[in-house]
Design a protein around this motif. Structure first.
Motif, short mmCIF file in Angstrom:
data_model
loop_
_atom_site.label_atom_id
_atom_site.label_comp_id
_atom_site.label_asym_id
_atom_site.label_seq_id
_atom_site.Cartn_x
_atom_site.Cartn_y
_atom_site.Cartn_z
N ALA A 79 0.85 -1.19 0.00
CA ALA A 79 0.00 0.00 0.00
C ALA A 79 0.89 1.23 0.00
N ARG A 82 2.12 6.92 -3.23
CA ARG A 82 2.88 7.61 -4.28
C ARG A 82 3.54 6.64 -5.23
N PHE A 113 1.97 -2.38 4.69
CA PHE A 113 1.86 -0.94 4.94
C PHE A 113 3.18 -0.39 5.45
N GLY A 114 3.48 0.86 5.06
CA GLY A 114 4.76 1.46 5.42
C GLY A 114 4.71 2.26 6.71
N GLU A 116 4.78 5.58 9.18
CA GLU A 116 3.97 6.79 9.10
C GLU A 116 4.67 7.93 8.35
N ARG A 117 5.94 8.11 8.62
CA ARG A 117 6.57 9.31 8.05
C ARG A 117 7.02 9.12 6.62
N GLY A 119 6.70 6.14 4.58
CA GLY A 119 6.11 5.13 3.71
C GLY A 119 7.12 4.03 3.42
N ILE A 134 -4.93 3.95 -2.75
CA ILE A 134 -6.28 4.41 -2.44
C ILE A 134 -6.44 5.75 -3.14
N SER A 141 -2.86 13.09 -0.29
CA SER A 141 -3.30 11.72 -0.52
C SER A 141 -2.84 10.74 0.56
N SER A 142 -2.12 11.26 1.56
CA SER A 142 -1.54 10.35 2.55
C SER A 142 -2.51 10.17 3.73
N LEU A 143 -3.11 8.99 3.82
CA LEU A 143 -4.05 8.70 4.90
C LEU A 143 -3.29 8.29 6.16
N1 SAH Z 1 4.11 9.94 4.54
C1 SAH Z 1 4.09 8.71 3.84
C2 SAH Z 1 2.76 8.00 4.01
C3 SAH Z 1 2.68 7.31 5.29
S1 SAH Z 1 1.05 6.85 5.70
C4 SAH Z 1 4.28 8.91 2.37
O1 SAH Z 1 4.05 10.01 1.90
O2 SAH Z 1 4.62 7.94 1.68
C5 SAH Z 1 1.33 5.22 6.30
C6 SAH Z 1 1.00 4.13 5.34
O3 SAH Z 1 -0.41 4.13 5.04
C7 SAH Z 1 1.66 4.22 3.98
O4 SAH Z 1 2.98 3.73 3.99
C8 SAH Z 1 0.75 3.33 3.15
O5 SAH Z 1 1.06 1.97 3.37
C9 SAH Z 1 -0.63 3.65 3.73
N2 SAH Z 1 -1.31 4.70 2.95
C10 SAH Z 1 -1.58 5.98 3.32
N3 SAH Z 1 -2.24 6.62 2.34
C11 SAH Z 1 -2.41 5.74 1.32
C12 SAH Z 1 -3.02 5.80 0.02
N4 SAH Z 1 -3.59 6.92 -0.44
N5 SAH Z 1 -2.99 4.69 -0.75
C13 SAH Z 1 -2.40 3.55 -0.30
N6 SAH Z 1 -1.80 3.44 0.90
C14 SAH Z 1 -1.81 4.51 1.70
#
Ligand code: SAH
Length: 249
Positions: A79, A82, A113-114, A116-117, A119, A134, A141-143
């Protein structure tokens, strides 16, 4: 079938997120949680946020590497919000749910899943077979980690319910037997060694070759039998390369 679907959290920073993920999983009927080098675990904060899903934390396994977490999986979906470097086969959330449910009938499948900071790193992404994104606001776009887990596990549940509604799972027919992640890693190591033996790959200058070859073989998705043939070919090339270097001396 859902029992074969694993959620893998890589290097989670906040223990509270691990608890929220356990809760998200349990609401969707999933229980196999694997943690790759979490910063803090077990943790009271995690247990508090898991609420009624503390059993998932109790049975969670902690491992040191992503390779270990997905070794027995044939399908591993990363997941990531980017696109990074070379694109990997891309799924949307609903497509990810359908594919995981279809393949989990035969073998364990992982949703990765990666942290938080940052990914997932490129290397972590490249050890998975697919990427799922997603479709969120492109400008933001970062949930939150547990929110991402909730959405993707919800889609898994919907796919599971749809298949159940159709009657038994065999309506979708037999799937090919794909190799495990571990078998693919052995193949890539064998391929790299062979390319060094023949002099095609020079240690000081590996470049992007191995990533490109991984991408090619991952896209082709060889079946277990085809992988055996490729391994046999590599061994024969190594043998020939050995014979030639002896002849030269
Ligand atoms: N700051 C990181 C995101 C970390 S959010 C970045 O910009 O890459 C933590 C994890 O939630 C991500 O590593 C991913 O596995 C998942 N995640 C968050 N938003 C997502 C999205 N839009 N689509 C798919 N996975 C997502």
């Amino acid at each position: 079938m859902l029992g074969n679907i694993r959620v893998v959290l890589v290097e989670t920073f906040h223990p509270g997120n691990i608890g929220s993920v356990a809760r998200a999983m349990k609401t969707m009927g999933l229980h196999d949680l694997v943690l790759v080098s979490p910063r803090v675990f077990p943790s009271e904060t995690a247990t508090r946020l898991a609420v009624g899903a503390a059993d998932i934390l109790e049975s969670a396994r902690v491992v040191e590497s992503l390779a270990e977490a997905i070794a027995d999986c044939r399908l591993a979906v990363a997941a990531s919000a980017r696109r990074r470097g070379h694109e990997w086969p891309l799924l949307d959330a609903a497509g990810c749910g359908r594919q995981m449910v279809a393949e989990a009938r035969q073998a364990p499948a992982a949703l990765v899943f990666g942290p938080e900071r940052m990914g997932l790193s490129n290397e972590q992404l490249q050890s998975c077979t697919h990427r799922v994104e997603i479709a969120a606001n492109p400008e933001y776009s970062s949930l939150n980690l547990a929110a991402a887990v909730q959405i993707l596990t919800y889609e898994i549940r919907q796919a599971h319910l749809a298949l159940e509604g159709k009657g038994s799972g065999d309506a979708t027919g037999e799937l090919p037997e794909y190799p495990s992640s571990e078998a693919m890693e052995h193949f890539y190591a064998h391929l790299e060694q062979t390319l060094r033996d023949t002099g095609f790959l020079i240690r000081q200058h590996p470049g992007e070759l191995m990533v490109r070859l991984r991408r090619l073989f991952n896209r082709a998705r060889p079946e277990a039998m085809e992988l055996n043939i490729l391994r046999g070919i590599l061994s024969s090339v190594q043998k020939a390369a050995g014979v030639r270097s002896r002849d030269d001396s």
